[in-house]
Design a protein around this motif. Structure first.
Motif, PDB file in Angstrom:
ATOM      1  N   PRO A  10      56.984  16.586 -67.484  1.00 20.91           N
ATOM      2  CA  PRO A  10      56.904  16.680 -66.027  1.00 20.91           C
ATOM      3  C   PRO A  10      58.221  16.282 -65.378  1.00 20.91           C
ATOM      4  N   ALA A  11      58.482  16.840 -64.204  1.00 19.29           N
ATOM      5  CA  ALA A  11      59.697  16.501 -63.475  1.00 19.29           C
ATOM      6  C   ALA A  11      59.703  15.028 -63.115  1.00 19.29           C
ATOM      7  N   ASN A  12      60.892  14.496 -62.961  1.00 23.14           N
ATOM      8  CA  ASN A  12      61.044  13.081 -62.635  1.00 23.14           C
ATOM      9  C   ASN A  12      60.344  12.754 -61.329  1.00 23.14           C
ATOM     10  N   PRO A  13      59.316  11.913 -61.345  1.00 25.28           N
ATOM     11  CA  PRO A  13      58.582  11.595 -60.113  1.00 25.28           C
ATOM     12  C   PRO A  13      59.262  10.518 -59.288  1.00 25.28           C
ATOM     13  N   ALA A  14      60.373   9.972 -59.767  1.00 27.28           N
ATOM     14  CA  ALA A  14      61.018   8.885 -59.033  1.00 27.28           C
ATOM     15  C   ALA A  14      61.569   9.365 -57.701  1.00 27.28           C
ATOM     16  N   THR A  15      61.738  10.667 -57.530  1.00 26.65           N
ATOM     17  CA  THR A  15      62.270  11.181 -56.277  1.00 26.65           C
ATOM     18  C   THR A  15      61.219  11.809 -55.394  1.00 26.65           C
ATOM     19  N   LYS A  16      59.954  11.715 -55.791  1.00 21.59           N
ATOM     20  CA  LYS A  16      58.884  12.342 -55.014  1.00 21.59           C
ATOM     21  C   LYS A  16      58.036  11.276 -54.332  1.00 21.59           C
ATOM     22  N   PRO A  17      57.970  11.290 -52.986  1.00 23.68           N
ATOM     23  CA  PRO A  17      57.192  10.278 -52.274  1.00 23.68           C
ATOM     24  C   PRO A  17      55.703  10.423 -52.524  1.00 23.68           C
ATOM     25  N   ARG A  18      55.060   9.318 -52.862  1.00 26.03           N
ATOM     26  CA  ARG A  18      53.612   9.281 -53.034  1.00 26.03           C
ATOM     27  C   ARG A  18      53.108   7.964 -52.465  1.00 26.03           C
ATOM     28  N   THR A  19      51.790   7.816 -52.390  1.00 24.82           N
ATOM     29  CA  THR A  19      51.213   6.559 -51.941  1.00 24.82           C
ATOM     30  C   THR A  19      50.449   5.929 -53.079  1.00 24.82           C
ATOM     31  N   GLY A  20      50.231   4.591 -52.998  1.00 27.49           N
ATOM     32  CA  GLY A  20      49.501   3.932 -54.060  1.00 27.49           C
ATOM     33  C   GLY A  20      49.286   2.469 -53.778  1.00 27.49           C
ATOM     34  N   ILE A  60      50.781   7.137 -63.517  1.00 28.09           N
ATOM     35  CA  ILE A  60      50.831   5.733 -63.106  1.00 28.09           C
ATOM     36  C   ILE A  60      52.042   5.482 -62.223  1.00 28.09           C
ATOM     37  N   PHE A  61      53.189   6.016 -62.634  1.00 26.23           N
ATOM     38  CA  PHE A  61      54.414   5.816 -61.854  1.00 26.23           C
ATOM     39  C   PHE A  61      54.267   6.422 -60.459  1.00 26.23           C
ATOM     40  N   VAL A  62      53.777   7.639 -60.390  1.00 22.62           N
ATOM     41  CA  VAL A  62      53.616   8.319 -59.111  1.00 22.62           C
ATOM     42  C   VAL A  62      52.641   7.561 -58.206  1.00 22.62           C
ATOM     43  N   ALA A  63      51.586   7.015 -58.786  1.00 20.15           N
ATOM     44  CA  ALA A  63      50.577   6.291 -58.000  1.00 20.15           C
ATOM     45  C   ALA A  63      51.166   5.064 -57.317  1.00 20.15           C
ATOM     46  N   HIS A  64      52.200   4.481 -57.917  1.00 15.33           N
ATOM     47  CA  HIS A  64      52.762   3.240 -57.384  1.00 15.33           C
ATOM     48  C   HIS A  64      54.181   3.402 -56.862  1.00 15.33           C
ATOM     49  N   ARG A  65      54.610   4.644 -56.666  1.00 17.67           N
ATOM     50  CA  ARG A  65      55.991   4.862 -56.258  1.00 17.67           C
ATOM     51  C   ARG A  65      56.302   4.223 -54.906  1.00 17.67           C
TER      52      ARG A  65
END
Length: 346
Positions: A10-20, A60-65
């Motif tokens: 999957p693409a790096n989620p560190a640059t995609k805003p999410r909520t968590g 997990i990373f995206v959920a807590h970004r």
């Protein structure tokens, strides 16, 4: 960050805003004898890992970004540096054996804290050579941030400037303890100190911040009313309107970064601030317009000169008057006022 040799990951989620949500740093590893799971947990090579096995880590990373970004931003005062920290956190997270981690959210906060501390020590040296006054990078925030009083106070320009006066370790301890309510034992593991030392650092940092933080808080409604009046005064450039809205000891801090004109030192006092705006920085034959916006959870103004964005002005309001003005003109710091940034304490 996913390996360039592993195109199915999957693409790096560190640059995609999410909520968590958020959690304390507690019970990080399944091994109760491990004092530093972030350093001792087994690490795998992301380039050789089965792509399907990385999906849980990504989720997990995206959920807590949003949480991780908020931690990094409050420690650094820079959205660009916070994004870099998230990239570094992602790199380390994808190499962790999740089976060895009991509390993934807490583990991620610990990694983020350590990376932010490393980055903070580096940028401190860079900021010493900064031209003029340095201000935090303003963020266009979502409506829910303004509704969270604790979050709004913690990311306000005034508070962020106070945090700049702390040492890197003091800042990390204060942010984790006072803002995110992390336990002393967990903070100790994150900053490589004993719990007793962390308690002392926390006490010292709290005393330092309390002596410098804004004296009073106002409702969002009152702040908006004052900012609206100040907006009209800024556009009409009427000296008396300015003076009527400014506290006698108002402080103006402007940040041009050596790229745009700004005061090299804070301007203090209603008369001096009025002269700075009306007799100095805006005396040219230009058309000044302002737009209400929300920066770091508080009412602010986007200032345009002849239709072009000139900067963002955060306004601190106390007792019905403007007591602080923070004008960011450095164009390199205006990239996060075009789209909303999600922040969270939970």
């Amino acid at each position: 960050m996913p390996s360039t040799h592993d195109t199915d990951r999957p693409a790096n989620p560190a640059t995609k805003p999410r909520t968590g949500p958020v959690t304390e740093l507690a019970d990080l590893a399944t091994n109760p004898d491990s004092t530093d799971p972030a350093a001792t947990a087994p690490v795998t090579d992301p380039a050789t890992t089965d792509p399907a096995a990385t999906d849980p880590a990504t989720d997990i990373f995206v959920a807590h970004r949003d949480l991780l970004f908020t931690v990094a931003y409050e420690m650094l005062g820079s959205a660009a540096d916070a994004e870099d920290v998230l990239q570094e956190t992602w790199l380390r997270w994808t190499g962790v054996d999740l089976a060895q981690v009991r509390d993934q959210r807490a583990y991620l906060v610990r990694i983020t804290t350590r990376q932010a501390l490393n980055r903070l020590r580096t940028v401190r040296r860079r900021r010493e050579a900064y031209v003029g006054q340095w201000l935090p990078e303003p963020l266009l925030t979502t409506p829910d941030v303004a509704e969270d009083v604790e979050l709004t106070e913690s990311v306000s320009m005034a508070m962020m400037l106070v945090l700049e006066t702390l040492t890197p370790t003091e800042r990390a301890v204060f942010v984790l303890r006072e803002v995110f309510e992390v336990g002393y034992d967990e903070i100790a593991a994150a900053v490589d100190k004993t719990p007793a030392a962390v308690r002392q650092i926390a006490h010292r940092a709290r005393k330092h911040v309390d002596a410098r933080r804004p004296r009073t808080t106002v409702s969002a409604r009152e702040a908006r009313a004052v900012v609206d009046s100040f907006r009209r005064a800024l556009e009409t450039r009427d000296p008396q309107d300015f003076l009527d809205l400014l506290a006698p000891d108002v402080v103006l801090v402007s940040d041009g970064g050596g790229i745009k004109r700004a005061a090299l030192r804070p301007v203090v006092g209603a008369d001096k601030v009025t002269r700075f705006y009306l007799g100095g920085s805006l005396k040219a034959d230009v058309t000044v317009t302002t737009e209400p916006t929300v920066v770091n959870g508080a009412p602010a103004l986007a200032v345009r000169i002849d239709g072009e964005l000139d900067g963002v002005m955060a306004v601190r309001v106390e007792n019905g008057l403007v007591s602080g003005l923070y004008y960011v003109r450095n164009p390199e710091k205006l990239t996060h006022v075009m789209a909303e940034t999600s922040l969270t304490l939970r």
